[in-house]
Design a protein around this motif. Structure first.
Motif, PDB file in Angstrom:
ATOM      1  N   GLU A  30      -3.783  -1.366  -7.292  1.00 27.94           N
ATOM      2  CA  GLU A  30      -5.103  -1.712  -6.760  1.00 27.94           C
ATOM      3  C   GLU A  30      -6.184  -0.964  -7.522  1.00 27.94           C
ATOM      4  N   LEU A  31      -7.258  -1.673  -7.798  1.00 28.33           N
ATOM      5  CA  LEU A  31      -8.415  -1.081  -8.466  1.00 28.33           C
ATOM      6  C   LEU A  31      -9.656  -1.492  -7.689  1.00 28.33           C
ATOM      7  N   GLY A  32     -10.430  -0.501  -7.262  1.00 29.21           N
ATOM      8  CA  GLY A  32     -11.513  -0.772  -6.328  1.00 29.21           C
ATOM      9  C   GLY A  32     -10.974  -0.561  -4.932  1.00 29.21           C
ATOM     10  N   LYS A  33     -11.836  -0.247  -3.975  1.00 34.89           N
ATOM     11  CA  LYS A  33     -11.369   0.024  -2.616  1.00 34.89           C
ATOM     12  C   LYS A  33     -11.664  -1.163  -1.708  1.00 34.89           C
ATOM     13  N   THR A  80     -14.351  -4.048  -7.493  1.00 29.42           N
ATOM     14  CA  THR A  80     -13.651  -3.768  -8.739  1.00 29.42           C
ATOM     15  C   THR A  80     -14.548  -4.070  -9.934  1.00 29.42           C
ATOM     16  N   THR A  97       0.019   4.876 -11.658  1.00 27.98           N
ATOM     17  CA  THR A  97       0.556   3.519 -11.753  1.00 27.98           C
ATOM     18  C   THR A  97       1.508   3.391 -12.922  1.00 27.98           C
ATOM     19  N   HIS A 151       0.803  -1.235   0.000  1.00 22.83           N
ATOM     20  CA  HIS A 151       0.000   0.000   0.000  1.00 22.83           C
ATOM     21  C   HIS A 151       0.833   1.280   0.000  1.00 22.83           C
ATOM     22  N   SER A 183      -6.044   3.655  -5.612  1.00 25.23           N
ATOM     23  CA  SER A 183      -7.469   3.341  -5.679  1.00 25.23           C
ATOM     24  C   SER A 183      -8.369   4.478  -5.212  1.00 25.23           C
ATOM     25  N   LYS A 184      -7.803   5.412  -4.447  1.00 25.78           N
ATOM     26  CA  LYS A 184      -8.626   6.543  -3.996  1.00 25.78           C
ATOM     27  C   LYS A 184      -8.825   7.572  -5.108  1.00 25.78           C
ATOM     28  N   ASN A 202      -5.526   7.121 -11.431  1.00 25.98           N
ATOM     29  CA  ASN A 202      -4.914   5.879 -10.942  1.00 25.98           C
ATOM     30  C   ASN A 202      -4.029   5.279 -12.039  1.00 25.98           C
ATOM     31  N   ASP A 210      -0.813   2.164  -4.547  1.00 24.90           N
ATOM     32  CA  ASP A 210      -2.248   2.114  -4.306  1.00 24.90           C
ATOM     33  C   ASP A 210      -2.874   3.454  -4.660  1.00 24.90           C
TER      34      ASP A 210
END
Length: 284
Positions: free
Chosen positions: A134-137, A155, A117, A83, A106-107, A113, A104
């Motif tokens: 990360e995709l989705g929380k 996700t 990334t 993270h 994802s926010k 994002n 991360d």
């Protein structure tokens, strides 16, 4: 043996139909427990350091301990940032010697994002470091990161396809019903969503917040394509519970070795059990 990128371990896991355990380390005893468990099970293993662990132990100590642990065992060991939330933090870990990092984003919006990334991937890949995104929380609390249940969302499979295509990331953490920290009830994983994502994305899938997920559910997630399973809370529980037992039994004990030693052994047994569940025992 030198630290290896997580991508190397996960590509083999994906081909072999098993998952590699990713275990969070917060102190020397837990680093030792992860290494000892992996060696005993002849399993590849991932040591993870979160932002909280880095703040507590110091990035230099964590990197040095992981390198010593890797040199003392015959199984492949990766050191992974768990993270990471900023480009600067990720670069600091790469410079320190981490063999893998997680960014991360994802926010952020999907567009932002992807941009963040992609930037990390471009730099990390040039120096042989693998990248997880990360995709989705994923709900719950991980050190300083907190996601309320109302804010957590699963996700989207189509977004996952676009995200992987645009970022060329090595592994993708998805939200399908797990959460960080202790569960208040039994988690229900969305296996249909996992299966759909896996059909659209041909890279290793990561399951965060796996402490407390029933063994059968973890095995099913691995069958459907999960190649990396993260464990933190269960290790803390085993470690601290054993500390409490020793202190309760010997209230006058002042030698930390006699308290932390048994706690380390409890962590070894817990990690060995997880490795067997993940199917990575004997895969080194």
């Amino acid at each position: 043996m030198s630290l290896v990128p997580v991508s190397t371990l996960l590509q083999e896991a994906q081909a072999g139909g098993y998952a590699v355990g990713a275990f969070n380390c917060n102190n020397m005893e837990i680093v030792q427990a992860i290494a000892a468990a992996a060696e005993a099970e002849k399993a590849p293993v991932i040591m993870q350091a979160s932002q909280g662990a880095i703040k507590y132990a110091g990035i230099e100590y964590i990197t040095a301990m992981a390198n010593v642990a890797a040199a003392m065992v015959s199984v492949p060991v990766a050191l992974h940032l768990d993270h990471g939330t900023s480009f600067e933090q990720v670069m600091r870990c790469i410079r320190s010697g981490f063999s893998s990092v997680m960014i991360d984003g994802s926010k952020h919006s999907l567009k932002d994002n992807i941009a963040l990334t992609r930037r990390v991937v471009e730099v990390a890949r040039a120096v042989g470091v693998s990248v997880e995104a990360e995709l989705g929380k994923i709900g719950g609390t991980e050190d300083d990161i907190h996601v309320n249940a109302a804010d957590a969302f699963f996700t989207d499979p189509e977004e996952a396809r676009v995200f992987v295509r645009e970022t060329e990331v090595d592994a993708l953490a998805i939200a399908i019903g797990t959460a960080h920290g202790r569960y208040k009830g039994e988690p229900k994983l969305d296996f249909a969503r996992l299966e759909k994502i896996r059909s659209l994305v041909n890279i290793p899938i990561v399951l965060h917040g796996s402490s407390g997920v029933p063994e059968e559910a973890v095995r099913e997630a691995i069958r459907l394509g999960v190649c990396k399973v993260n464990i933190d809370t269960n290790i803390r529980e085993a470690f601290v519970d054993r500390c409490r037992e020793v202190i309760d039994e010997y209230p006058d004990e002042i030698d930390p070795r006699k308290i932390l030693g048994p706690a380390r052994e409890a962590a070894v047994e817990l990690i060995r059990e997880k490795i067997r569940i993940f199917g990575s025992s004997g895969k080194a």
